[in-house]
Design an enzyme around this catalytic site. Structure first.
Site, PDB file in Angstrom:
ATOM      1  CE  LYS A  40      62.315 -81.713  69.799  1.00 27.54           C
ATOM      2  NZ  LYS A  40      62.275 -83.112  70.275  1.00 27.54           N
ATOM      3  NE  ARG A 136      62.735 -88.019  76.120  1.00 29.94           N
ATOM      4  CZ  ARG A 136      63.016 -87.453  74.943  1.00 29.94           C
ATOM      5  NH1 ARG A 136      64.072 -86.674  74.815  1.00 29.94           N
ATOM      6  NH2 ARG A 136      62.267 -87.676  73.881  1.00 29.94           N
ATOM      7  CG  HIS A 166      61.778 -90.602  71.208  1.00 33.27           C
ATOM      8  ND1 HIS A 166      61.652 -90.100  69.933  1.00 33.27           N
ATOM      9  CD2 HIS A 166      62.869 -89.994  71.740  1.00 33.27           C
ATOM     10  CE1 HIS A 166      62.633 -89.229  69.702  1.00 33.27           C
ATOM     11  NE2 HIS A 166      63.379 -89.148  70.780  1.00 33.27           N
ATOM     12  NE  ARG A 222      57.791 -88.815  67.985  1.00 33.70           N
ATOM     13  CZ  ARG A 222      57.820 -90.124  68.239  1.00 33.70           C
ATOM     14  NH1 ARG A 222      56.748 -90.889  68.004  1.00 33.70           N
ATOM     15  NH2 ARG A 222      58.906 -90.679  68.743  1.00 33.70           N
ATOM     16  CE1 TYR A 268      86.949 -57.057  77.462  1.00 32.62           C
ATOM     17  CE2 TYR A 268      85.591 -58.462  76.062  1.00 32.62           C
ATOM     18  CZ  TYR A 268      85.750 -57.305  76.816  1.00 32.62           C
ATOM     19  OH  TYR A 268      84.719 -56.419  76.917  1.00 32.62           O
ATOM     20  CB  CYS A 314      83.449 -59.475  72.693  1.00 31.99           C
ATOM     21  SG  CYS A 314      85.182 -59.124  72.361  1.00 31.99           S
ATOM     22  CG  MET A 315      77.506 -60.207  75.512  1.00 30.77           C
ATOM     23  SD  MET A 315      76.801 -59.274  76.871  1.00 30.77           S
ATOM     24  CE  MET A 315      77.531 -60.069  78.285  1.00 30.77           C
ATOM     25  CG  ASP A 316      77.577 -57.056  72.717  1.00 30.65           C
ATOM     26  OD1 ASP A 316      76.551 -57.711  72.977  1.00 30.65           O
ATOM     27  OD2 ASP A 316      78.175 -56.364  73.554  1.00 30.65           O
TER      28      ASP A 316
END
Ligand code: PLP
Length: 376
Positions: A40, A136, A166, A222, A268, A314-316
Site C-alpha cells: 500500500k 478501527r 489486526h 501481512r 531564510y 527551503c522548498m527545493d
C-alpha cells in the site's frame, strides 16, 4: 524501470534487500503460513510495482494494498497474483474489483446488501474484517458475524475467501493487550467455524506479530514494514529475532560549494551565522520533496563523514556545512550507507519524532526512484 530524469536527487531501492527480508521471514514461519506482501501507499514509498514483482519472485504468495486504486495499478502492470484491498471500498466499485479479480474487505451488512444491487459479471471475492481491539474497522460481535454469514449465504456471487483481524500492540514490549485480542479472535473463529463449513484463508499478523509469534500466524502473514527492511519498533529491533536489510536510500549531489566569512548567514531568516570561515554546500532537495523543515540540524553523509544541515530547509534546496571544499557533483547521502557510515531510517524518524514507516512515505514522487540491481 524509471523514466529518464535530470535532477541530482534520487531514491535507490535495493530489490535484493526486499528478497532477503522475505527469505528471512520465510525461514521463521512454519510451512503452513504464507506471505502477503503489503505494498500500500506505493509500496511504503518504495514503488509498489517493482517491489510487488520482486516480492512475488522471492516467495510471497499474494499482495495487499489499502485502496482499490492501488490494486488497479498493480493489475495494469500485468501482475496476476491475488490482491487484497485492506480498507473499505465503496460498494459501487465492486463490479470493477470483480472484473479485475481483486479481493475486497468488508465488515458491514449494508455493504453486502448494496453490492448485491450491482450487476457482477464475475464472482466478487471478499475477506471479512474482525475488530478484536484495534477499534478501527471490522465487526465486533458474534451477532454481526451471524448476520453477515446469513447475508453471504443468500448471495452466491459474493464469495468469502478469507477472514482477518489486526493487532494494535504487536510491536510493543508488553503483549498483554495483544493476547487479549488473540483470544477474542480465536473465540470469533470457533463461532465462525460452527456456521461456515467452507475453506477460508485466515490471517492476523502484521510484521511485528509475525516476527514475534511466527507459529501463531494461521495461513498468511501481512508483511509490510519489515519486508522493506525496517523494524516495526525499537522493542522488536532490540529483541534481534530477525535480520533485516533496509531497501531504501536517499541521495543527492552538491550543486554549489562556497566559502563564507565569519558573520555571514545561510538561508531564510538568517538563522545560521558562520563563526569562522567555512565551506557551505547546497543540495537540490527540500520540503517540496518531503525533506521536511524539521530536519534542520540533522546530518548527511559526504565522503563518508557526517555534515550538519545548516539554516532553514527551503522548498527545493538544503544547505550543509562541509569540512572542506568538495567538487560540484560530489555524492551526498541523506538516508542510507556511504563509505562505512550509515544514517538509517530510524535515525531520521527519531530526529523528527515519528516512526520509520512515515519517512519513505513522505519522500514524495518528485524524487525519482531507481532500482538496484539494475533492471532492464
Ligand atoms: C499496513 C497493514 C499491515 C502491514 O503492517 P506492517 O506493520 O507494515 O507489517 C498489515 N495489516 C493491515 C490491515 C494493514 O493496514
Amino acid at each position: 524501470m524509471t523514466d529518464h530524469f535530470y535532477r541530482d536527487t534520487w531514491v535507490e531501492v535495493n530489490l535484493d534487500a526486499i528478497a532477503y527480508n522475505i527469505e528471512q521471514m520465510k525461514e521463521k514461519l512454519p510451512e503452513s503460513s504464507n506471505i502477503i506482501a503489503v505494498v500500500k501507499a506505493d509500496g511504503y514509498g518504495h514503488g509498489s510495482v517493482p517491489v510487488a514483482k520482486r516480492a512475488l519472485e522471492a516467495g510471497a504468495n499474494a499482495l495487499a494494498v489499502a485502496l482499490l486504486e492501488e490494486a488497479l495499478v498493480l493489475r495494469k502492470a500485468g501482475i496476476e497474483a491475488s490482491i487484497l484491498v485492506l480498507g473499505r471500498t465503496p460498494p459501487e466499485a465492486a463490479p470493477v474489483a470483480a472484473d479485475q479479480d481483486i479481493t475486497l474487505t468488508f465488515f458491514q451488512e449494508e455493504w453486502l446488501r448494496e453490492v448485491e444491487t450491482y450487476k457482477l459479471d464475475k464472482n466478487l471475492k471478499v475477506h471479512m474484517k474482525w475488530d478484536t481491539g484495534m477499534g478501527r474497522i471490522g465487526i465486533r460481535n458474534q451477532k454481526e458475524l451471524k448476520q453477515m454469514l446469513d447475508a453471504l449465504n443468500e448471495n452466491p456471487s459474493i464469495y468469502l475467501t478469507g477472514v482477518f483481524t489486526h493487532f494494535a500492540t504487536a510491536d510493543e514490549e508488553d503483549l498483554t493487550y495483544f493476547y487479549e485480542q488473540k483470544e477474542r479472535f480465536d473465540a470469533f473463529l470457533a463461532f465462525f467455524k460452527e456456521y461456515w463449513p467452507y475453506e477460508v484463508a485466515i490471517h492476523i499478523g502484521n510484521s511485528a506479530a509475525s516476527i514475534r509469534l511466527p507459529e501463531d500466524m494461521y495461513d498468511f502473514i501481512r508483511f509490510g514494514i519489515s519486508m522493506y527492511g525496517l523494524y516495526p519498533s525499537g522493542a522488536v529491533k532490540a529483541k534481534g529475532e530477525i535480520d533485516l536489510k533496509q531497501a531504501f536510500s536517499l541521495h543527492s549531489r552538491l550543486i554549489s560549494v562556497k566559502r563564507i566569512a565569519p558573520g555571514e548567514s545561510v538561508s531564510y531568516g538568517a538563522t545560521y551565522t558562520a563563526k569562522q570561515c567555512e565551506w557551505i554546500g547546497t543540495i537540490p532537495i527540500g520540503y517540496g520533496d518531503g525533506w521536511i523543515r524539521k530536519l534542520q540540524g540533522a546530518s548527511v553523509l559526504v565522503d563518508g563523514k557526517r555534515m550538519p544541515i545548516v539554516g532553514r530547509i527551503c522548498m527545493d534546496q538544503t544547505m550543509i556545512q562541509l569540512d572542506r571544499e568538495y567538487p560540484i557533483g560530489t555524492k551526498v547521502t541523506l538516508i542510507g550507507a556511504q563509505d562505512g557510515d550509515v544514517i538509517d531510517m530510524d535515525e531520521i524518524a527519531n530526529y523528527v519524532d515519528t516512526i520509520n514507516y512515515e519517512i519513505p512515505c513522505i519522500i514524495n514522487n518528485r524524487v525519482p526512484r531507481i532500482y538496484t540491481p539494475n533492471q532492464s
